[in-house]
Write a protein that holds these residues in place. Sequence first.
Motif, PDB file in Angstrom:
ATOM      1  N   ARG A 146      -5.922   2.490  -1.518  1.00 27.62           N
ATOM      2  CA  ARG A 146      -7.285   2.183  -1.016  1.00 27.62           C
ATOM      3  C   ARG A 146      -7.606   0.842  -1.306  1.00 27.62           C
ATOM      4  O   ARG A 146      -8.198  -0.094  -0.637  1.00 27.62           O
ATOM      5  CB  ARG A 146      -8.078   3.227  -1.546  1.00 27.62           C
ATOM      6  CG  ARG A 146      -8.030   4.712  -0.866  1.00 27.62           C
ATOM      7  CD  ARG A 146      -8.897   5.402  -1.333  1.00 27.62           C
ATOM      8  NE  ARG A 146     -10.088   5.160  -0.680  1.00 27.62           N
ATOM      9  CZ  ARG A 146     -11.286   5.870  -1.119  1.00 27.62           C
ATOM     10  NH1 ARG A 146     -11.278   6.927  -1.879  1.00 27.62           N
ATOM     11  NH2 ARG A 146     -12.276   5.446  -0.638  1.00 27.62           N
ATOM     12  N   ARG A 147      -7.655   0.279  -2.526  1.00 25.35           N
ATOM     13  CA  ARG A 147      -8.060  -0.748  -3.032  1.00 25.35           C
ATOM     14  C   ARG A 147      -7.173  -1.949  -2.401  1.00 25.35           C
ATOM     15  O   ARG A 147      -7.564  -2.829  -2.001  1.00 25.35           O
ATOM     16  CB  ARG A 147      -7.692  -1.011  -4.593  1.00 25.35           C
ATOM     17  CG  ARG A 147      -8.501  -2.121  -5.184  1.00 25.35           C
ATOM     18  CD  ARG A 147      -8.405  -2.130  -6.643  1.00 25.35           C
ATOM     19  NE  ARG A 147      -9.152  -0.910  -7.460  1.00 25.35           N
ATOM     20  CZ  ARG A 147      -8.314   0.209  -7.877  1.00 25.35           C
ATOM     21  NH1 ARG A 147      -7.082   0.098  -7.843  1.00 25.35           N
ATOM     22  NH2 ARG A 147      -9.057   1.106  -8.497  1.00 25.35           N
ATOM     23  N   LYS A 169     -12.445  12.183   7.066  1.00 23.36           N
ATOM     24  CA  LYS A 169     -12.653  10.656   7.034  1.00 23.36           C
ATOM     25  C   LYS A 169     -11.784   9.987   8.147  1.00 23.36           C
ATOM     26  O   LYS A 169     -12.296   8.551   8.268  1.00 23.36           O
ATOM     27  CB  LYS A 169     -12.330  10.247   5.718  1.00 23.36           C
ATOM     28  CG  LYS A 169     -13.204  10.560   4.330  1.00 23.36           C
ATOM     29  CD  LYS A 169     -12.655   9.976   3.305  1.00 23.36           C
ATOM     30  CE  LYS A 169     -13.501  10.451   2.132  1.00 23.36           C
ATOM     31  NZ  LYS A 169     -13.140  10.001   0.348  1.00 23.36           N
ATOM     32  N   ALA A 215      -5.097   2.933   6.816  1.00 17.21           N
ATOM     33  CA  ALA A 215      -6.116   3.294   6.006  1.00 17.21           C
ATOM     34  C   ALA A 215      -6.487   5.186   6.383  1.00 17.21           C
ATOM     35  O   ALA A 215      -6.552   5.881   5.719  1.00 17.21           O
ATOM     36  CB  ALA A 215      -7.289   2.609   5.940  1.00 17.21           C
ATOM     37  N   LEU A 270      -5.584  -1.716   0.570  1.00 20.72           N
ATOM     38  CA  LEU A 270      -5.953  -1.826   1.907  1.00 20.72           C
ATOM     39  C   LEU A 270      -7.380  -2.577   2.134  1.00 20.72           C
ATOM     40  O   LEU A 270      -7.610  -3.262   3.216  1.00 20.72           O
ATOM     41  CB  LEU A 270      -5.991  -0.544   2.563  1.00 20.72           C
ATOM     42  CG  LEU A 270      -4.653   0.158   2.728  1.00 20.72           C
ATOM     43  CD1 LEU A 270      -4.905   1.557   3.239  1.00 20.72           C
ATOM     44  CD2 LEU A 270      -3.786  -0.600   3.697  1.00 20.72           C
ATOM     45  N   ASN A 271      -8.195  -2.404   1.081  1.00 24.98           N
ATOM     46  CA  ASN A 271      -9.527  -2.923   1.136  1.00 24.98           C
ATOM     47  C   ASN A 271      -9.645  -4.592   0.955  1.00 24.98           C
ATOM     48  O   ASN A 271     -10.116  -5.254   1.733  1.00 24.98           O
ATOM     49  CB  ASN A 271     -10.584  -2.402   0.090  1.00 24.98           C
ATOM     50  CG  ASN A 271     -11.075  -0.890   0.530  1.00 24.98           C
ATOM     51  OD1 ASN A 271     -11.166  -0.582   1.575  1.00 24.98           O
ATOM     52  ND2 ASN A 271     -11.319  -0.497  -0.386  1.00 24.98           N
ATOM     53  N   TYR A 317      -2.579   6.475  -4.360  1.00 21.88           N
ATOM     54  CA  TYR A 317      -3.628   6.809  -3.492  1.00 21.88           C
ATOM     55  C   TYR A 317      -4.988   5.669  -3.917  1.00 21.88           C
ATOM     56  O   TYR A 317      -5.220   5.050  -3.035  1.00 21.88           O
ATOM     57  CB  TYR A 317      -4.077   8.224  -3.557  1.00 21.88           C
ATOM     58  CG  TYR A 317      -5.445   8.323  -2.651  1.00 21.88           C
ATOM     59  CD1 TYR A 317      -5.452   8.217  -1.331  1.00 21.88           C
ATOM     60  CD2 TYR A 317      -6.531   8.739  -3.245  1.00 21.88           C
ATOM     61  CE1 TYR A 317      -6.474   8.098  -0.638  1.00 21.88           C
ATOM     62  CE2 TYR A 317      -7.644   9.070  -2.479  1.00 21.88           C
ATOM     63  CZ  TYR A 317      -7.932   8.794  -1.323  1.00 21.88           C
ATOM     64  OH  TYR A 317      -8.903   9.155  -0.328  1.00 21.88           O
ATOM     65  N   ASP A 318      -5.343   5.777  -5.090  1.00 20.38           N
ATOM     66  CA  ASP A 318      -6.562   4.910  -5.454  1.00 20.38           C
ATOM     67  C   ASP A 318      -6.095   3.349  -5.161  1.00 20.38           C
ATOM     68  O   ASP A 318      -6.978   2.598  -4.698  1.00 20.38           O
ATOM     69  CB  ASP A 318      -6.988   5.305  -6.909  1.00 20.38           C
ATOM     70  CG  ASP A 318      -7.500   6.683  -6.822  1.00 20.38           C
ATOM     71  OD1 ASP A 318      -8.022   7.290  -5.930  1.00 20.38           O
ATOM     72  OD2 ASP A 318      -7.552   7.119  -8.048  1.00 20.38           O
ATOM     73  N   ILE A 324     -12.946   6.314   9.980  1.00 21.47           N
ATOM     74  CA  ILE A 324     -12.214   5.033   9.761  1.00 21.47           C
ATOM     75  C   ILE A 324     -11.977   4.418  10.900  1.00 21.47           C
ATOM     76  O   ILE A 324     -12.287   3.007  11.360  1.00 21.47           O
ATOM     77  CB  ILE A 324     -11.205   5.173   8.921  1.00 21.47           C
ATOM     78  CG1 ILE A 324     -11.339   5.585   7.561  1.00 21.47           C
ATOM     79  CG2 ILE A 324     -10.157   3.911   9.043  1.00 21.47           C
ATOM     80  CD1 ILE A 324     -10.337   6.006   6.647  1.00 21.47           C
ATOM     81  N   ALA A 365       0.847  -1.262   0.034  1.00 21.91           N
ATOM     82  CA  ALA A 365      -0.077  -0.058   0.082  1.00 21.91           C
ATOM     83  C   ALA A 365       0.906   1.269   0.040  1.00 21.91           C
ATOM     84  O   ALA A 365       0.500   2.237  -0.474  1.00 21.91           O
ATOM     85  CB  ALA A 365      -0.718   0.102   1.355  1.00 21.91           C
ATOM     86  N   LEU A 415      -3.678   7.252   5.484  1.00 24.99           N
ATOM     87  CA  LEU A 415      -3.705   7.362   4.173  1.00 24.99           C
ATOM     88  C   LEU A 415      -4.495   8.467   3.843  1.00 24.99           C
ATOM     89  O   LEU A 415      -4.307   9.430   2.901  1.00 24.99           O
ATOM     90  CB  LEU A 415      -4.132   5.981   3.291  1.00 24.99           C
ATOM     91  CG  LEU A 415      -4.031   6.256   1.876  1.00 24.99           C
ATOM     92  CD1 LEU A 415      -2.668   6.574   1.012  1.00 24.99           C
ATOM     93  CD2 LEU A 415      -4.682   5.074   1.266  1.00 24.99           C
ATOM     94  N   GLU A 416      -5.822   8.405   4.508  1.00 22.27           N
ATOM     95  CA  GLU A 416      -6.601   9.589   4.154  1.00 22.27           C
ATOM     96  C   GLU A 416      -6.288  11.035   4.623  1.00 22.27           C
ATOM     97  O   GLU A 416      -6.341  12.064   4.029  1.00 22.27           O
ATOM     98  CB  GLU A 416      -8.139   9.116   4.807  1.00 22.27           C
ATOM     99  CG  GLU A 416      -8.745   7.868   4.276  1.00 22.27           C
ATOM    100  CD  GLU A 416      -9.222   8.128   2.889  1.00 22.27           C
ATOM    101  OE1 GLU A 416      -9.373   9.052   2.381  1.00 22.27           O
ATOM    102  OE2 GLU A 416      -9.345   6.969   2.291  1.00 22.27           O
TER     103      GLU A 416
END
Length: 955
Positions: free
Chosen positions: A464-465, A496, A484, A467-468, A460-461, A500, A455, A487-488
């Motif tokens: 996030r994927r 956010k 996460a 980490l999900n 960034y995108d 989270i 990660a 990251l935000e």
Amino acid sequence: FSFFSVDFFVIMSSGPRSVPTYATRDVPTNYVAGLGRGAIGFTTRSDIGPARDQQIASDEGGMQPPQAQQPPPGQSAADKEKSEADYSETQYDEEYGYGGNLFGDTPYEEDDAEADRVYEAIDERMDERRKRRREEQLLENMKKYRQERPKISDQFADLKRELASVPQTEWESIPDVGDYSLKMKQKRKADIYTPLPDSVMQGNMAKGQVSSISSGMATPLGMGGLQTPMGGNATPFAGGWGGASSLAGITSESGGLAQARGTVLSLKLDKMSDSVTGQTVVDPKGYLTDLNSIKINSDAEVGDIKKARLLLRSVTTTNPKHGPGWIAAARVEEFAGKIVAARAIMKQGCEICPDSEDVWLEAARLQSSDNAKTILANAVHHLPSSVKIWLQAAELESDKEKKKIVLRRALEFIPNSVKLWRTAVSLEEAADARILLGRAVECVPHSVDMWLALARLETYDQARRVLNQARQAIPTEPAIWITAAKLEEAHGHVEKVSIIIEKAVSVLTRDQVVIDREQWLKEAEAAEHAGAPVTCASIIQQSVWRGVEDDDRKRTWMDDANSCLARLAPETARAIYAHALTVFPAKKSIWKAACDLEKKHGTQASLEAMLKKSVESCPQAEILWLIYAKEKWQGGDVPAAREVLVDAFKANPDSEEIWLAAAKLEWESDQIDRARVLLSKACDMAPSPKVYMKLALLERENGEIDTELKVLDNAISKYPTFEKYYMMAGQACEFIGDNSRARGYYQQGVRRCPACIPIWRLAAALEVRTGGGVVKARSLLELARLKNPKNGQLWLAAVRLEAAHKNDKMVTTLMAKALQECPDSGILWAEDIKIAPRPSRRAKSMEALKRCDNDPYVIAAVASLFVDERKYPKARKWFDRAVKIDESIGDVWAQYYSFELKHGTDETKEDIQKRCEAAAPKYGEKWCGVSKAIGNRKLSNYDILQQVAVLFETP
């Protein structure tokens, strides 16, 4: 018979009866003749002399030998003989007393033991007092003895030193010294064996005398006379005897022994010589190095090695499949210095235990790098799933690319090894590492580190994927949620973060994951250090209250915040205080701690915002109002400070501290009239001794002495036991020259406040200055000591009074009495060191340090002693120790600064100045004399330090 020599009993009866005596029966135990009627005689020298007759005359006139008295039960003959020791005057010595032990037969009780301990303690104390003198005397005697009879090593010391200049050629030319003593010669004669020459053997064999030489002697190898040492068909020498033993073969072989020895010696010399120049090619330095590398074991170590070797040989024999046995056997040989044998053992172990990775690793360790690679290559054929072997094989490769090849080959066999993946990723660049991590999270989806590392390398995108996906693979890992949130926050999506973290706690709680409070606090600190303060605050908000009892919440949270500050985590501490204030909004201690945090680690704006919130939440907390006003005033905003104090008056109309703060604000702003009005109102609305004292000080500073005295008279009538009024009034009268009125104030002060020591000292000083004389001052100080016993300051004033009038004997007497009454007074010991003669100052300082080893005055006096002896580094060290013990004593700082002015550098002077200003001292006789003088109120600590330093004269 005589009634005075024999005791008897007369029993009155009708008929005559014989009187019993002890001459005809045994004497009772502990019987003493005449004791009952008090007829106890005394013993003279003639009674115990050697010519005394031991026989006792009976009443019939006959002589009876005395009956030997047996010792009582439990008493030995030695004890009886000890109890009958001679204690006459002839056995008495003036120095050693009686020869016997007077109290040897008495029991040894607890009080006897206590007495012995007391006498032993006294003896030890006396021995300590004489120890230094005795050691010096012993050292002096030893020096004299060595001068008269020096040691042999001392006599040849100069010659030994000259040996350093002897060249190497002279050392090599020194001949070897042999032992030519007669004893050694005789001893060597028995050990010398001369070999038989070949010519003699050949001559004897030619003459047929070999049998005669051998006759009558035992055959070799301990065999019989007709038994040959070898079989009939054995051939001991190549091309020798043939089928049977022949003398001709013996003759031919024995003739070549000398030639064989010469050949071997020639080969050795050829190896060590150069065929061209004939010079040796042996490196002497390398040869010596090889000799030094040879390990010489003691007999005990050799014995232990042999035992260990035997035991481990038994282990490897009985259980050859046990790998640790082979490893232990090899290490024994390695310890013994036989590395070749150790390698051989490990080679055999690898053959017998091919499935033990430890055996392969140990075999590789004992080999060189190239051989170790070969061994590990064989190991991976037998154990392709061993992570340790693959990692060791990669470690042996010096080329980075080869390491990558080895690790990638290892991952083909062991794709689920996290350690291999981590090592392989650490060798790659960012792009290749991203590819490897993508494959790694597929092979080891349970590894949190792999997911987080991937990660961090993604956009960034994509992060996030990732980490999900990680959250779905490992739903019970809180680190993924925290990452996460970081990251935000890193991408500006602060809103956010709290969502989270809150969702993470709910999901983890649903999955029955225990929220460890301490672990989450550590995660918060890690988030702060990673530059994510919002994440840190969200973690604290969700975890700091868990597992804490309601009664312990305030104390626990305050301790947590202090711990975070100690670990340099102010954001975490700020978050803890913020949560604590939501639970306890009316606790001024929490608000004060939060304000202190903002003052040290925040900005001026954040501090003022926190102070504003604090006074809104706690309007009755005077300290918060005062801090708020002070911050405004120090920031240069005097009108804002006035507004803060006006609001404080509304919330606390009768507060003494707020009235004084308002008056001080106007006073410091040179608004004297407004300060006077405020203090006058305070005397009416919130009267207190301190308010009247401030008003009097205001009048004194403005030169209104008469007004000051009126204020003080009014204050004395209301508060007659406040001692500072009398001192201020007396000093004011002395300032205008009215000594009689000053004496009256002092007399009232000592009468109403007899425990106030400064009033007594001021009164005595006034008598000395105004003609009252030393006698009256001395009587005042004596009266003060009677009412205030064991006070070092009064004794010090008396000593200085006598010293000022050159009464040296009285000074010595008073100082001795003072130290006897106040043995722990540091100011007295410091004065004693100061007034002592120069030769005895060191002894005084040693005694003072024994009594008061942590007193700043004593430490400073010892430092001044080092200054007198020109030991400036030691003096600086002791001055620094004195100011560290108590930073509030200004006199010690002034002494230190005075020393640095003459013997220090600009850096040390500046350092003392900064440290003194930070410490803000306010005590000390000379410091208070300067700081509280009229007109010196606005002086800074540095200005006061300079003025007081002038008063201390240091050489």
